[in-house]
Motif scaffolding. Structure first.
Motif, PDB file in Angstrom:
ATOM      1  N   GLY A 207       0.799  -1.226   0.000  1.00 14.11           N
ATOM      2  CA  GLY A 207       0.000   0.000   0.000  1.00 14.11           C
ATOM      3  C   GLY A 207       0.828   1.271   0.000  1.00 14.11           C
ATOM      4  O   GLY A 207       1.855   1.379  -0.669  1.00 14.11           O
ATOM      5  N   ASN A 208       0.356   2.232   0.791  1.00 14.25           N
ATOM      6  CA  ASN A 208       0.964   3.552   0.860  1.00 14.25           C
ATOM      7  C   ASN A 208       1.945   3.577   2.029  1.00 14.25           C
ATOM      8  O   ASN A 208       1.548   3.398   3.179  1.00 14.25           O
ATOM      9  N   ILE A 209       3.221   3.804   1.751  1.00  9.46           N
ATOM     10  CA  ILE A 209       4.267   3.720   2.767  1.00  9.46           C
ATOM     11  C   ILE A 209       4.926   5.083   2.963  1.00  9.46           C
ATOM     12  O   ILE A 209       5.277   5.756   1.989  1.00  9.46           O
ATOM     13  N   LEU A 210       5.111   5.460   4.212  1.00  9.56           N
ATOM     14  CA  LEU A 210       5.818   6.698   4.552  1.00  9.56           C
ATOM     15  C   LEU A 210       7.111   6.346   5.276  1.00  9.56           C
ATOM     16  O   LEU A 210       7.105   5.594   6.252  1.00  9.56           O
ATOM     17  N   ALA A 229       4.954  -2.830  -5.724  1.00  6.41           N
ATOM     18  CA  ALA A 229       3.664  -2.253  -6.116  1.00  6.41           C
ATOM     19  C   ALA A 229       3.221  -1.137  -5.159  1.00  6.41           C
ATOM     20  O   ALA A 229       2.200  -0.490  -5.381  1.00  6.41           O
ATOM     21  N   SER A 230       3.976  -0.928  -4.098  1.00  4.04           N
ATOM     22  CA  SER A 230       3.616   0.089  -3.100  1.00  4.04           C
ATOM     23  C   SER A 230       3.913   1.492  -3.605  1.00  4.04           C
ATOM     24  O   SER A 230       4.631   1.689  -4.596  1.00  4.04           O
ATOM     25  N   ARG A 231       3.383   2.471  -2.893  1.00  9.22           N
ATOM     26  CA  ARG A 231       3.651   3.890  -3.159  1.00  9.22           C
ATOM     27  C   ARG A 231       4.432   4.433  -1.974  1.00  9.22           C
ATOM     28  O   ARG A 231       4.002   4.291  -0.823  1.00  9.22           O
ATOM     29  N   LEU A 232       5.558   5.064  -2.246  1.00  7.64           N
ATOM     30  CA  LEU A 232       6.471   5.491  -1.194  1.00  7.64           C
ATOM     31  C   LEU A 232       6.576   7.009  -1.118  1.00  7.64           C
ATOM     32  O   LEU A 232       6.658   7.682  -2.150  1.00  7.64           O
ATOM     33  N   THR A 233       6.589   7.526   0.109  1.00 10.68           N
ATOM     34  CA  THR A 233       6.886   8.937   0.355  1.00 10.68           C
ATOM     35  C   THR A 233       8.086   9.016   1.296  1.00 10.68           C
ATOM     36  O   THR A 233       8.086   8.414   2.367  1.00 10.68           O
ATOM     37  N   PHE A 271      -1.657   6.477   5.419  1.00 10.44           N
ATOM     38  CA  PHE A 271      -0.637   5.495   5.040  1.00 10.44           C
ATOM     39  C   PHE A 271      -0.921   4.146   5.693  1.00 10.44           C
ATOM     40  O   PHE A 271      -1.396   4.075   6.823  1.00 10.44           O
ATOM     41  N   ASP A 272      -0.577   3.104   4.941  1.00  8.68           N
ATOM     42  CA  ASP A 272      -0.718   1.742   5.471  1.00  8.68           C
ATOM     43  C   ASP A 272       0.450   1.383   6.380  1.00  8.68           C
ATOM     44  O   ASP A 272       0.309   0.576   7.291  1.00  8.68           O
ATOM     45  N   TRP A 273       1.599   2.005   6.111  1.00  9.46           N
ATOM     46  CA  TRP A 273       2.785   1.788   6.937  1.00  9.46           C
ATOM     47  C   TRP A 273       3.517   3.122   7.114  1.00  9.46           C
ATOM     48  O   TRP A 273       3.713   3.851   6.144  1.00  9.46           O
TER      49      TRP A 273
END
Length: 347
Positions: A207-210, A229-233, A271-273
């Protein structure tokens, strides 16, 4: 007129020597987040500020300063004089000095000011490598002020010349990382982050990872390689850290969002993580408030099933703070120095 008591100590030392600063444009580099710039500025002395801290940038911007958020001071025209507040890291001092010299007039002067505990007393050794003339101007308020003139060289400044590129095996994959002076654990993998990365291998990141306080991006880059496949910030207060993170991403053919932010002030979304090795100092000062604010606010940025994963020195009170903020707190790994905690369900 601003009282000196309203200024930080290094700013007070600059102000008390202001009559010794020649007229002309001034670049104030790595400044404190106070109103010194307003005391220096005048019709014959325009002042431009350069900071690598986004929190300082926002504060000075709100005060009306002509300030830039940048990894190193840049300017299209030569400046007459520069004032540099001593950074904590000596290699970052070398970087900033070379960037400043590249924009200085040959007859310009550099003032270097800093606290004794930051190492100002030993700084002439570094100044002498870059300038023919170095002299001490003042010593007060547990600070020192030096003036340097006649730069040895006026070559072009290239930030990439200061980068360290290194490889390490993370999560069973060889990963290339790029760091810059002033970035946490410059040029190496620190033991705390290594423990965090090891713990991450048993988790299903998605998922969405920070990556909070991302530094060179080692945690975020590893997470993205484990879950492509995740989205990273990548989020950091430091312009140098964000630049290093971008270079680390490029070295591994990855893409992510880079977000400059003091703490979570600029963050949006959920965020998921949230992964972090949170800092506990600001400059030369220990500052547990950074982590305290992070733990208190991070739950509002998690999805319903989102989790926070952090590593920290065992002597710090972070586990108790996490239990104050989250219903579920689990210790995933621990050794003599560090602890890795996973938490979810904000209270």
């Amino acid at each position: 007129m601003i009282r000196q008591a309203a200024l930080e100590k290094v700013s007070q030392v600059i102000l008390r020597n202001l009559d010794r600063l020649p007229p002309g444009a001034v670049t104030l580099v790595n400044p404190e987040a106070d109103e010194l710039f307003g005391q220096i500025a005048g019709q014959e002395r325009p002042v431009r500020l350069s900071t690598g801290s986004h929190g300082t940038f926002r504060r000075l911007q709100a005060l009306g300063a002509d300030v830039r958020f940048e990894a190193a001071p840049t300017n299209g025209k030569a400046e007459g004089n520069a004032i540099l507040v001593l950074p904590r890291e000596k290699d970052r001092l070398d970087l900033l000095l070379q960037a400043i010299i590249a924009t200085m007039n040959p007859g310009g002067r550099l003032w270097l000011v800093g606290e004794n505990r930051a190492g100002i007393k030993s700084s002439p050794r570094i100044l002498n490598r870059h300038f023919e003339c170095v002299k001490k101007l003042d010593s007060a308020r547990h600070c020192g002020l030096f003036e340097a003139s006649l730069p040895v060289s006026h070559g072009n400044f290239e930030l990439g010349a200061f980068a360290k590129q290194w490889r390490t095996e993370l999560a069973g994959m060889e990963t290339e990382l790029v760091t810059l002076p002033g970035v946490f654990s410059h040029g190496r993998l620190d033991a705390g982050t290594a423990l965090l990365l090891d713990a991450m291998q048993s988790l299903k990141l998605n998922g969405n990872i920070l990556d909070f306080a991302s530094g060179c991006g080692v945690v975020g880059v590893t997470a993205l390689r484990m879950a492509p496949a995740s989205r990273l910030t990548l989020l950091d207060d430091s312009a140098l850290a964000l630049e290093a993170g971008k270079r680390s991403l490029a070295a591994n053919q990855l893409e992510a969002v880079s977000l400059p932010s003091n703490g979570l002030a600029e963050l949006e979304g959920r965020f998921d993580w949230i992964l972090s090795n949170p800092p506990f100092h600001r400059g030369v000062r220990d500052d547990l408030g950074i982590a305290a604010d992070f733990f208190r606010q991070s739950g509002t940025f998690l999805t319903e099933k989102g989790r926070i994963l952090v590593v920290f020195n065992r002597h710090l009170p972070y586990e108790g703070w996490l239990r104050d903020q989250f219903k579920n707190v689990s210790r995933l790994a621990s050794n003599r120095e560090f602890t890795v905690i996973e938490a979810n369900k904000p209270k």
